[in-house]
Design a protein around this motif. Structure first.
Motif, PDB file in Angstrom:
ATOM      1  N   ALA A  96       0.608  -0.972   0.042  1.00 48.58           N
ATOM      2  CA  ALA A  96       0.025   0.005  -0.012  1.00 48.58           C
ATOM      3  C   ALA A  96       0.969   1.242   0.067  1.00 48.58           C
ATOM      4  CB  ALA A  96      -0.934   0.018   1.156  1.00 48.58           C
ATOM      5  N   CYS A  97       1.934   1.185  -0.736  1.00 51.26           N
ATOM      6  CA  CYS A  97       2.788   2.582  -0.771  1.00 51.26           C
ATOM      7  C   CYS A  97       3.039   3.057  -2.280  1.00 51.26           C
ATOM      8  CB  CYS A  97       4.083   1.953  -0.060  1.00 51.26           C
ATOM      9  SG  CYS A  97       4.078   1.893   1.430  1.00 51.26           S
ATOM     10  N   GLY A  98       1.983   2.464  -3.166  1.00 48.54           N
ATOM     11  CA  GLY A  98       2.172   3.330  -4.495  1.00 48.54           C
ATOM     12  C   GLY A  98       2.662   2.235  -5.775  1.00 48.54           C
ATOM     13  N   LYS A  99       2.671   1.129  -5.576  1.00 47.40           N
ATOM     14  CA  LYS A  99       3.175   0.166  -6.685  1.00 47.40           C
ATOM     15  C   LYS A  99       2.083   0.457  -7.997  1.00 47.40           C
ATOM     16  CE  LYS A  99       4.133  -3.309  -4.405  1.00 47.40           C
ATOM     17  NZ  LYS A  99       3.829  -2.837  -3.035  1.00 47.40           N
ATOM     18  N   THR A 100       0.776  -0.175  -7.547  1.00 46.01           N
ATOM     19  CA  THR A 100      -0.329  -0.083  -8.427  1.00 46.01           C
ATOM     20  C   THR A 100      -0.370   1.041  -9.196  1.00 46.01           C
ATOM     21  OG1 THR A 100      -1.286  -1.859  -7.297  1.00 46.01           O
ATOM     22  CG2 THR A 100      -2.652  -0.746  -8.971  1.00 46.01           C
ATOM     23  N   ASN A 101      -0.360   1.884  -8.110  1.00 43.55           N
ATOM     24  CA  ASN A 101      -0.539   3.727  -8.944  1.00 43.55           C
ATOM     25  C   ASN A 101       0.661   3.915  -9.912  1.00 43.55           C
ATOM     26  OD1 ASN A 101      -2.725   5.215  -7.756  1.00 43.55           O
ATOM     27  ND2 ASN A 101      -2.264   3.587  -6.269  1.00 43.55           N
ATOM     28  N   ASP A 106       2.639  -5.762  -8.966  1.00 44.81           N
ATOM     29  CA  ASP A 106       3.166  -6.256  -7.521  1.00 44.81           C
ATOM     30  C   ASP A 106       4.323  -7.024  -7.403  1.00 44.81           C
ATOM     31  OD1 ASP A 106       2.239  -5.948  -4.714  1.00 44.81           O
ATOM     32  OD2 ASP A 106       1.833  -8.185  -4.846  1.00 44.81           O
ATOM     33  N   VAL A 145      -5.456  -2.064  -3.769  1.00 50.48           N
ATOM     34  CA  VAL A 145      -6.155  -1.333  -2.736  1.00 50.48           C
ATOM     35  C   VAL A 145      -7.148  -0.186  -3.244  1.00 50.48           C
ATOM     36  CG1 VAL A 145      -5.420   0.377  -1.047  1.00 50.48           C
ATOM     37  CG2 VAL A 145      -3.819  -1.099  -1.682  1.00 50.48           C
ATOM     38  N   PRO A 183      -9.278   2.088  -1.595  1.00 50.34           N
ATOM     39  CA  PRO A 183      -9.578   3.390  -1.105  1.00 50.34           C
ATOM     40  C   PRO A 183      -8.391   4.380  -1.486  1.00 50.34           C
ATOM     41  CG  PRO A 183      -9.811   1.962   0.771  1.00 50.34           C
ATOM     42  CD  PRO A 183      -9.297   1.136  -0.446  1.00 50.34           C
ATOM     43  N   ARG A 240     -10.280  -4.125  -1.229  1.00 49.62           N
ATOM     44  CA  ARG A 240      -9.553  -4.408  -2.516  1.00 49.62           C
ATOM     45  C   ARG A 240     -10.449  -4.750  -3.608  1.00 49.62           C
ATOM     46  NH1 ARG A 240      -3.429  -4.761  -2.201  1.00 49.62           N
ATOM     47  NH2 ARG A 240      -2.904  -4.408   0.059  1.00 49.62           N
ATOM     48  N   ARG A 246       7.085   5.271   2.359  1.00 46.23           N
ATOM     49  CA  ARG A 246       6.197   6.420   3.182  1.00 46.23           C
ATOM     50  C   ARG A 246       7.110   6.882   4.098  1.00 46.23           C
ATOM     51  NH1 ARG A 246       0.405   6.588   2.335  1.00 46.23           N
ATOM     52  NH2 ARG A 246      -0.240   4.822   0.948  1.00 46.23           N
ATOM     53  N   TRP A 276       7.479   9.722  -2.596  1.00 47.63           N
ATOM     54  CA  TRP A 276       6.195  10.598  -2.873  1.00 47.63           C
ATOM     55  C   TRP A 276       5.548  11.083  -1.604  1.00 47.63           C
ATOM     56  CZ3 TRP A 276       8.553   9.862  -7.071  1.00 47.63           C
ATOM     57  CH2 TRP A 276       8.468   8.583  -7.971  1.00 47.63           C
ATOM     58  N   PHE A 277       6.016  10.754  -0.578  1.00 50.40           N
ATOM     59  CA  PHE A 277       5.251  10.966   0.839  1.00 50.40           C
ATOM     60  C   PHE A 277       6.042  12.038   2.114  1.00 50.40           C
ATOM     61  CE2 PHE A 277       4.132   6.852  -1.107  1.00 50.40           C
ATOM     62  CZ  PHE A 277       2.845   7.111  -1.105  1.00 50.40           C
ATOM     63  N   GLY A 327       2.285  13.836  -6.200  1.00 48.24           N
ATOM     64  CA  GLY A 327       2.162  12.387  -6.718  1.00 48.24           C
ATOM     65  C   GLY A 327       1.440  11.823  -7.773  1.00 48.24           C
ATOM     66  N   TYR A 328       0.787  10.633  -7.759  1.00 51.69           N
ATOM     67  CA  TYR A 328       0.436  10.096  -8.908  1.00 51.69           C
ATOM     68  C   TYR A 328       0.856  10.495 -10.151  1.00 51.69           C
ATOM     69  CZ  TYR A 328      -2.606   9.017  -4.896  1.00 51.69           C
ATOM     70  OH  TYR A 328      -3.241   8.888  -3.929  1.00 51.69           O
ATOM     71  N   ASN A 374       4.234  12.092 -10.757  1.00 54.46           N
ATOM     72  CA  ASN A 374       5.399  11.165 -10.496  1.00 54.46           C
ATOM     73  C   ASN A 374       6.152  11.035 -11.988  1.00 54.46           C
ATOM     74  OD1 ASN A 374       5.010  11.070  -7.649  1.00 54.46           O
ATOM     75  ND2 ASN A 374       3.995   9.022  -7.840  1.00 54.46           N
TER      76      ASN A 374
HETATM   77  P1  GTP Z   1      -0.128  -3.560  -2.320  1.00 52.75           P
HETATM   78  O1  GTP Z   1      -0.931  -3.935  -3.208  1.00 52.75           O
HETATM   79  O2  GTP Z   1      -0.551  -3.468  -0.853  1.00 52.75           O
HETATM   80  O3  GTP Z   1       1.199  -4.100  -2.629  1.00 52.75           O
HETATM   81  O4  GTP Z   1       0.192  -1.732  -2.584  1.00 52.75           O
HETATM   82  P2  GTP Z   1       0.607  -0.847  -3.622  1.00 52.75           P
HETATM   83  O5  GTP Z   1       2.047  -0.723  -3.296  1.00 52.75           O
HETATM   84  O6  GTP Z   1       0.210  -1.330  -5.023  1.00 52.75           O
HETATM   85  O7  GTP Z   1       0.140   0.355  -3.585  1.00 52.75           O
HETATM   86  P3  GTP Z   1      -1.024   1.166  -4.367  1.00 52.75           P
HETATM   87  O8  GTP Z   1      -0.578   1.882  -5.611  1.00 52.75           O
HETATM   88  O9  GTP Z   1      -2.346   0.429  -4.378  1.00 52.75           O
HETATM   89  O10 GTP Z   1      -1.328   2.420  -3.248  1.00 52.75           O
HETATM   90  C1  GTP Z   1      -1.793   2.371  -1.880  1.00 52.75           C
HETATM   91  C2  GTP Z   1      -2.403   3.806  -1.445  1.00 52.75           C
HETATM   92  O11 GTP Z   1      -1.199   4.785  -1.785  1.00 52.75           O
HETATM   93  C3  GTP Z   1      -3.571   4.308  -2.138  1.00 52.75           C
HETATM   94  O12 GTP Z   1      -4.463   4.616  -1.301  1.00 52.75           O
HETATM   95  C4  GTP Z   1      -2.931   5.311  -3.271  1.00 52.75           C
HETATM   96  O13 GTP Z   1      -3.859   6.136  -3.461  1.00 52.75           O
HETATM   97  C5  GTP Z   1      -1.810   6.029  -2.380  1.00 52.75           C
HETATM   98  N1  GTP Z   1      -0.865   6.305  -3.367  1.00 52.75           N
HETATM   99  C6  GTP Z   1      -0.323   5.752  -4.449  1.00 52.75           C
HETATM  100  N2  GTP Z   1       0.720   6.535  -4.995  1.00 52.75           N
HETATM  101  C7  GTP Z   1       0.594   7.767  -4.409  1.00 52.75           C
HETATM  102  C8  GTP Z   1       1.388   8.959  -4.375  1.00 52.75           C
HETATM  103  O14 GTP Z   1       2.191   9.032  -5.524  1.00 52.75           O
HETATM  104  N3  GTP Z   1       1.203  10.054  -3.546  1.00 52.75           N
HETATM  105  C9  GTP Z   1       0.289   9.859  -2.680  1.00 52.75           C
HETATM  106  N4  GTP Z   1       0.132  10.804  -1.881  1.00 52.75           N
HETATM  107  N5  GTP Z   1      -0.600   8.584  -2.346  1.00 52.75           N
HETATM  108  C10 GTP Z   1      -0.389   7.538  -3.230  1.00 52.75           C
END
Ligand code: GTP
Ligand code: SPV
Ligand code: MN
Length: 613
Positions: A267-272, A291, A315, A317, A390, A421, A507-508, A520-521, A524
């Motif tokens: 949940a630190c931004g890989k999917t994004n 992932d 994730v 939310p 999820r 983060r 990014w945090f 972010g997003y 990046n």
């Molecule tokens: P896992 O599936 O648990 O391994 O997570 P992940 O690393 O793929 O994280 P994901 O991209 O799902 O992001 C998790 C959360 O971080 C979400 O609520 C996003 O909205 C937030 N997030 C992702 N990228 C950024 C960013 O660049 N900046 C900020 N502030 N939040 C972000």
């Protein structure tokens, strides 16, 4: 398909023994395909565990609400049961494998009474490719079968590749809730109490035994259990890498493409990042994986990565049309949602979805009716969707999936990113001085713990080396050594210049008002563009004690980021780094004892002396 029809004698025997132990009402071998998927969903609808979403708003999609105790991975119930405790290392829980198997055998005894035992043959990686690994998961959860259909490649085609004596990773899974005669789930998510949950790995025998949880990485055993914990052991033994990394393709305005992987904790931004839509004109990002990356060296000395998965377990939310439109489209149909809110018009909803919920009432993830939120935020602890809610969506539905995402050869990697983060100290981006310095940076990754794990540490910064703390199937000190060894081997072969360049990103960073400084997003992409150029020896940088940082004008500022902000996030926080280094020396590295490679202590000494001159 019936067990008797299995051509692989070893597999047949293993399934028969499991059935004798777990006492299901019947046993079914999964064949794959849409009809089987639909039947699994129907079974969970009949059990009262699923809600069908509105066919116009969310075609082919369903929502599940798990038990409030079963909402994420359980790291303190996850075990690496290697033969010797020292091989599990200080960062993994260990129980003697014989003792653990004895305990779990008693839990499994009769655990599937009143249920069907499903046997899921699955392939991590394209079916039949050299790099793919086959697993067979036994489970008593139709929800797990449906999710495995999306996340992996399931069915008879996998059995065909397995043949009569092929290698597979045997995976046991039971939710640990047998049913008495006539008893039904009746809408109650089945799982076992926390003290009976075990997510166990036997690295020497390449086995996985999971009991008591139906959620995510605890239950979909191809993902963290096989593709990371067991695969990391295989990778160590065979000279490759199994990593908690996204894989993206980035193309610059001149049409040149590179592939980049990135390891950020859960949940630190890989999917994004994997799906981002660049705000920089002319740049394009496409997704290979979100992932997990498996990487092997090619004859040309480059590292080639494949995504072993077939779907996203993302994730929910925070995902919206602004932050991650590609994920929203991926999850617009044929998607399984877990622990999201349910709107009056039969759609899902979560915090940060970008709009308030329609109608006057909404059902939260616990199944309670609540007033519809007008905005897309809720007070902490009172969320409509669980923070680790999820979506399970097929990768092929992603609008930006790269054409080569299933290429069994993999894609050649130019850069590794590490990050987490970190509200303070760690800069926006920092390039390592070389391979070993990069390994050093990966080894000291820290990040705030997120809701992806059930823990009382959520929100606190912990060290999460290479974002692999919860996923490394052996001693982390040996894992560092493996990484250093790959660099040394490349050097000895005169191929060091073919290794990916290593970068640290964050990014945090937060300001005094506790707000993120960097937007972010999609923004990046500005950092990715600098990284792209650095890989080609371009991109303006200054050498500092911590690595190469962008010059103040190297990355164009996005809207809302002042010159002052930019200076802060691309500068060296000397006092912060001194504390960071002291913490690594006092609290982090000593954990690994004499398994901590000398090269990393040398890097620590070197960075420390750079600050003390
Ligand atoms: P896992 O599936 O648990 O391994 O997570 P992940 O690393 O793929 O994280 P994901 O991209 O799902 O992001 C998790 C959360 O971080 C979400 O609520 C996003 O909205 C937030 N997030 C992702 N990228 C950024 C960013 O660049 N900046 C900020 N502030 N939040 C972000
Ligand atoms: C993670 O926690 O890193 C995830 C979710 O990707 S789970 O599959 O539950 O491990
Ligand atoms: Mn993950």
């Amino acid at each position: 398909m019936k067990v008797q029809e299995l051509k692989h004698a070893g597999l047949r025997k293993w399934v028969e023994e499991a059935a004798a132990l777990m006492s299901p009402d019947s046993v079914e071998v999964c064949e794959g395909g849409q009809a089987e998927y639909d039947r699994m969903i129907q079974i969970t609808l009949d059990q009262g565990l699923a809600t069908k979403l509105d066919e116009k708003k969310r075609p082919g999609s369903v929502l599940y609400r798990s038990d409030p105790s079963d909402v994420a991975r359980v790291e303190n119930r996850t075990y690496i049961a290697s033969e010797s405790e020292s091989n599990a290392g200080p960062t993994n829980n260990w129980i003697d494998p014989a003792e653990l198997k004895k305990t779990m055998t008693e839990l499994y005894r009769g655990s599937m009474k009143g249920r069907v035992m499903y046997v899921i043959p699955f392939s991590m990686g394209p079916v039949g490719s050299d790099i793919a690994k086959i697993g067979v998961e036994i489970t008593d959860s139709a929800y797990v079968v449906a999710n495995m259909h999306i996340m992996t490649r399931v069915g008879t085609r996998v059995l065909d590749v397995l043949g009569s004596d092929g290698f597979y990773v045997p995976c046991f899974h039971s939710v640990g809730k047998p049913l008495a005669a006539g008893e039904k789930d009746n809408g109650k998510w089945p799982c076992a109490p926390m003290e009976h949950k075990y997510i166990s790995h036997f690295p020497e025998t390449r086995e996985i035994w999971s009991y008591g949880s139906g959620y995510g990485g605890n239950a979909l055993l191809g993902k963290k259990c096989l593709a990371l914990r067991i695969a990391s052991v295989l990778a160590r033994d065979e000279g490759w890498l199994a990593e908690h990394m996204l894989i993206l393709k980035i193309t610059n305005p001149q049409g040149e493409a590179k592939y980049i992987t990135g390891a950020f904790p859960s949940a630190c931004g890989k999917t994004n990042l994997a799906m981002l839509i660049p705000t920089l004109p002319g740049w394009k990002v496409e997704t290979v994986g979100d992932d997990i990356a498996w990487m092997k060296f090619g004859a040309d000395g480059r590292l080639y990565a494949i995504n072993p998965e077939a779907g996203f377990f993302g994730v929910a939310p925070g995902t919206n049309d602004e932050s991650n439109r590609n994920a929203m489209v991926s999850a617009s149909k044929n998607t399984i949602f877990t622990n999201c809110g349910l709107t009056e018009d039969g759609d899902i909803w979560w915090e940060g979805i970008g709009y308030g919920a329609p109608g006057s009432e909404i059902i939260d993830w616990k199944g309670n009716k609540r007033p519809s939120p007008q905005k897309d935020k809720s007070p902490k602890g009172e969320e409509i969707a669980h923070p680790n809610a999820r979506f399970t969506a097929p990768a092929k539905q992603c609008p930006c999936i790269a054409a080569e995402w299933e290429d069994p050869k993999g894609v050649p990697i130019s850069a590794f990113l590490f990050g987490g983060r970190r509200p303070k100290t760690i800069p926006l981006v920092n390039q390592s001085k070389g391979w070993i310095h990069g390994v050093f940076m990966g080894s000291i990754v820290g990040s705030e713990v997120t809701a992806a794990v059930i823990s009382d540490q959520v929100g606190q910064v912990r060290r999460d080396p290479f974002a692999m703390l919860p996923f490394c199937g052996y001693h982390m000190g040996d894992y560092f050594k493996h990484w250093i060894g790959l660099g040394k081997k490349a050097e000895a072969e005169g191929k060091a210049d073919k290794l990916p360049k290593i970068f640290f990103v964050n990014w945090f960073r937060k300001n005094a008002g506790d707000r993120f400084i960097w937007p972010g997003y999609g923004e990046n992409s500005r950092v990715l563009a600098w990284i792209f150029d650095r890989c080609d020896g371009r991109g303006k940088a200054v050498e500092t004690p911590i690595g190469f940082l962008p010059t103040p004008d190297a990355i164009e500022r996005p809207a809302g980021v002042s010159e002052e902000d930019m200076k802060e996030i691309t500068g060296v926080d000397i006092e912060g780094w001194k504390k960071e280094i002291a913490d690594v020396r006092k609290n982090h590295y000593p954990k690994f004892g004499d398994k901590l490679p000398k090269e990393l202590y040398d890097e620590l000494d070197a960075i420390e002396s750079r600050f003390n001159v």
